[in-house]
Design a protein around this motif. Structure first.
Motif, short mmCIF file in Angstrom:
data_model
loop_
_atom_site.label_atom_id
_atom_site.label_comp_id
_atom_site.label_asym_id
_atom_site.label_seq_id
_atom_site.Cartn_x
_atom_site.Cartn_y
_atom_site.Cartn_z
N UNK A 55 8.87 78.06 65.25
CA UNK A 55 7.75 78.95 65.55
C UNK A 55 7.99 80.28 64.85
N UNK A 56 7.09 80.64 63.94
CA UNK A 56 7.29 81.82 63.10
C UNK A 56 6.95 83.11 63.85
N UNK A 57 7.80 84.11 63.67
CA UNK A 57 7.55 85.46 64.17
C UNK A 57 7.95 86.43 63.06
N UNK A 58 7.10 87.41 62.80
CA UNK A 58 7.41 88.39 61.76
C UNK A 58 8.69 89.14 62.10
N UNK A 59 9.29 89.71 61.09
CA UNK A 59 10.48 90.53 61.32
C UNK A 59 10.09 91.73 62.18
N UNK A 60 11.09 92.34 62.82
CA UNK A 60 10.82 93.48 63.70
C UNK A 60 10.07 94.58 62.94
N UNK A 61 9.31 95.39 63.68
CA UNK A 61 8.56 96.48 63.06
C UNK A 61 9.51 97.34 62.25
N UNK A 62 9.26 97.43 60.95
CA UNK A 62 10.14 98.18 60.06
C UNK A 62 9.83 97.87 58.61
N UNK A 63 10.53 98.55 57.71
CA UNK A 63 10.36 98.37 56.27
C UNK A 63 11.68 97.88 55.70
N UNK A 64 11.63 96.77 54.94
CA UNK A 64 12.82 96.13 54.41
C UNK A 64 12.69 95.98 52.90
N UNK A 65 13.73 96.37 52.16
CA UNK A 65 13.72 96.21 50.71
C UNK A 65 13.77 94.74 50.35
N UNK A 66 12.97 94.35 49.37
CA UNK A 66 12.96 92.97 48.88
C UNK A 66 13.07 93.02 47.36
N UNK A 67 14.27 93.27 46.88
CA UNK A 67 14.42 93.41 45.44
C UNK A 67 13.93 94.77 44.97
N UNK A 68 13.75 94.91 43.66
CA UNK A 68 13.36 96.18 43.07
C UNK A 68 11.87 96.44 43.22
N UNK A 69 11.52 97.63 43.74
CA UNK A 69 10.13 98.08 43.88
C UNK A 69 9.27 97.13 44.69
N UNK A 70 9.86 96.49 45.69
CA UNK A 70 9.13 95.55 46.52
C UNK A 70 9.64 95.70 47.95
N UNK A 71 8.70 95.86 48.90
CA UNK A 71 9.10 96.13 50.28
C UNK A 71 8.34 95.24 51.25
N UNK A 72 9.09 94.75 52.24
CA UNK A 72 8.59 93.84 53.27
C UNK A 72 8.40 94.64 54.55
N UNK A 73 7.19 94.61 55.12
CA UNK A 73 6.89 95.41 56.31
C UNK A 73 6.65 94.47 57.49
N UNK A 74 7.54 94.51 58.47
CA UNK A 74 7.40 93.66 59.64
C UNK A 74 6.35 94.18 60.60
N UNK A 75 5.39 93.32 60.96
CA UNK A 75 4.36 93.67 61.92
C UNK A 75 4.13 92.48 62.86
N UNK A 76 5.08 92.22 63.78
CA UNK A 76 4.99 91.03 64.63
C UNK A 76 3.89 91.10 65.68
N UNK A 77 3.42 92.32 66.00
CA UNK A 77 2.37 92.47 67.02
C UNK A 77 1.76 93.86 66.90
N UNK A 78 0.48 93.96 67.27
CA UNK A 78 -0.16 95.26 67.39
C UNK A 78 -0.30 95.67 68.85
#
Length: 483
Positions: free
Chosen positions: A226-249
């Motif tokens: 069962x998929x759940x987004x990463x915790x609320x936060x900003x994570x680097x994903x290689x160069x000039x690319x960022x992953x933003x966790x938004x599991x719930x509003x």
């Protein structure tokens, strides 16, 4: 066959299967809750009040069947199945029911639909009875093909309507657990890795406080599929690319984690990609998503993007709607949307005083969503946007996704969602039996998407959406390969 004849036919079939007379209390309890649910839906659901086909038809057709089932209810399970089937017949998670059902048993297996075939995706190693190995294909259960079993035995008790691509998967994942509905099969036939076909009895084992037959263990198993987004936060994903966790509003920290995200995004305007991880995001206050776009592109542009998620909004004019708005206006977790709630209250009060059924809360009902999209100004300088979605991105998550899709150059990856629900502002109503609550939407948003239309990713992912490492690597590879 007309409606009355159909109800009589269903009742006759049910009575044939019940040789003993039903105890009088369960038919009465079931009937009162079904009738209350129907009356409340008819008067408080914005879709019913506004005459929307996908609400009025399930209400009209489902009620006679539910009343026929209520008349022969023998026990609590009959009650649970009747009221659940009626509510889930609307095929919209915004129209829900909470009967405080908890998992009480498990067969030791989890089944899923993998590449068009039903397979065992989890098999307990230490179990009181023999089980097929993980990877075994499921051929039939209780004498019928598994697809037929799921459609007739499981799917009536879930809100994932049959037309969605993930609905069979959701039904298969839930079938081996007991929650008071009695949907688990007694035995199934499996095709094993060596090509042999074997039938396995699947006795239900009651959950214990510890070990591999416990709720804690089941929750750990669920994390593998069962998929759940990463915790609320900003994570680097290689160069000039960022992953933003938004599991719930639906925030519980007054938005403090999201505020940190916005501050970080303000500093990433020159980067190449911002990827919003929306897996499992079942909604809440869509303002938390919109403010991320404000941080990247400015308030003027994000304000216009919000109209893509609803350029006009109607609500049922009722004392319940007014009370609901006042409650959320006072909730510190919704402080960012307090001006919106404060503005809707006098409009609802005025419409109710005037004897109107609905109130226009915001926007212009004569405006065309296509015209709004055409009038959207060019995207300000900034990164490209990607969104990762799955079957459980719903409600305000879809609202945020509509805003993202309006931005030129966007990319949507992952898994198809449930069908879009144009509703919101959910209120709850206690059942007369006090056995639970029904949840009913009071608001309707006018948008370009048709009701119950799924959001389909431009880049579908065929792997396990719950496997963060593999999913993130795949997303990075796709985005770096784009011009």
């Amino acid at each position: 066959m007309n409606q009355k004849q159909r109800a009589i036919f269903v009742l006759s079939i049910l009575m044939l299967g019940n040789a003993q007379a039903a105890p009088p209390e369960w038919p009465a309890i079931t009937r009162q809750d079904v009738e209350f649910a129907a009356q409340t839906l008819a008067g408080k659901h914005i879709g019913a009040v506004a005459g929307h086909l996908h609400v009025t038809e399930p209400l009209k057709n489902g009620l006679p069947v539910a009343l026929a089932e209520a008349a022969v209810a023998r026990d609590e399970q009959d009650y649970l199945r009747t009221i659940s089937r009626f509510i889930y017949g609307f095929g919209d998670p915004h129209t829900g029911i909470n009967l405080q059902l908890k998992r009480s048993g498990w067969t030791g297996l989890v089944i899923d639909r993998v590449n068009g075939q039903f397979r065992v995706i989890w098999s307990e190693k230490k179990w009181p009875n023999p089980l097929p190995e993980q990877g075994a294909a499921v051929q039939s259960c209780d004498g019928v093909w598994l697809g037929t079993y799921l459609q007739t035995r499981v799917m009536p008790y879930q809100s994932h309507a049959p037309e969605y691509s993930t609905s069979m998967s959701e039904a298969a994942r839930s079938m081996m657990f007991e929650r008071g509905l009695g949907i688990a099969p007694k035995r199934c036939v499996f095709k094993l890795a060596d090509g042999r076909t074997q039938e396995f009895p699947l006795p239900m084992h009651a959950l214990q406080d510890s070990g591999n037959i416990s709720e804690k263990h089941i929750l750990e198993v669920r994390k593998t599929y069962v998929a759940v987004a990463r915790d609320v936060g900003v994570y680097a994903l290689g160069k000039s690319m960022y992953w933003v966790g938004m599991p719930s509003f639906g925030v519980t920290d007054e938005g403090k984690a999201f505020e940190k995200v916005y501050a970080r995004l303000e500093k990433l305007k020159q980067d190449k990609w911002i990827i919003f991880d929306l897996r499992g995001n079942g909604g809440g206050d869509s303002n938390w998503g919109t403010r991320a776009l404000t941080a990247l592109f400015g308030e003027n542009y994000s304000d216009q993007l919000t109209e893509m998620g609803g350029h006009a909004k109607f609500m049922v004019a009722s004392k319940e709607s007014i009370a609901w708005a006042k409650t959320y206006a006072a909730d510190p977790n919704f402080a960012a949307s307090k001006p919106m709630f404060d503005a809707m209250i006098p409009k609802l009060e005025a419409a109710l005083a005037a004897g109107k059924n609905t109130a226009l809360i915001s926007g212009d009902e004569k405006q065309s969503p296509q015209a709004l999209l055409a009038a959207l100004p060019p995207k300000p300088a900034g990164p490209r946007i990607a969104a990762v979605i799955d079957r459980n991105c719903f409600s305000s998550c879809m609202n945020f996704l509509q805003q993202i899709k309006a931005i030129p150059g966007n990319v949507v990856l992952g898994e198809s969602t449930l069908g879009y629900s144009p509703y919101g502002e959910i209120d709850r109503f206690k059942l007369p039996s006090e056995r639970g609550y029904i949840y009913i939407p009071a608001a309707y948003y006018m948008v370009a998407e048709a009701a119950r239309e799924p959001f389909v990713p431009g880049f579908p992912y065929s792997g396990n959406m719950a496997d963060d490492s593999k999913l993130m690597s795949w997303v990075e590879e796709v985005l770096r390969g784009m011009k």
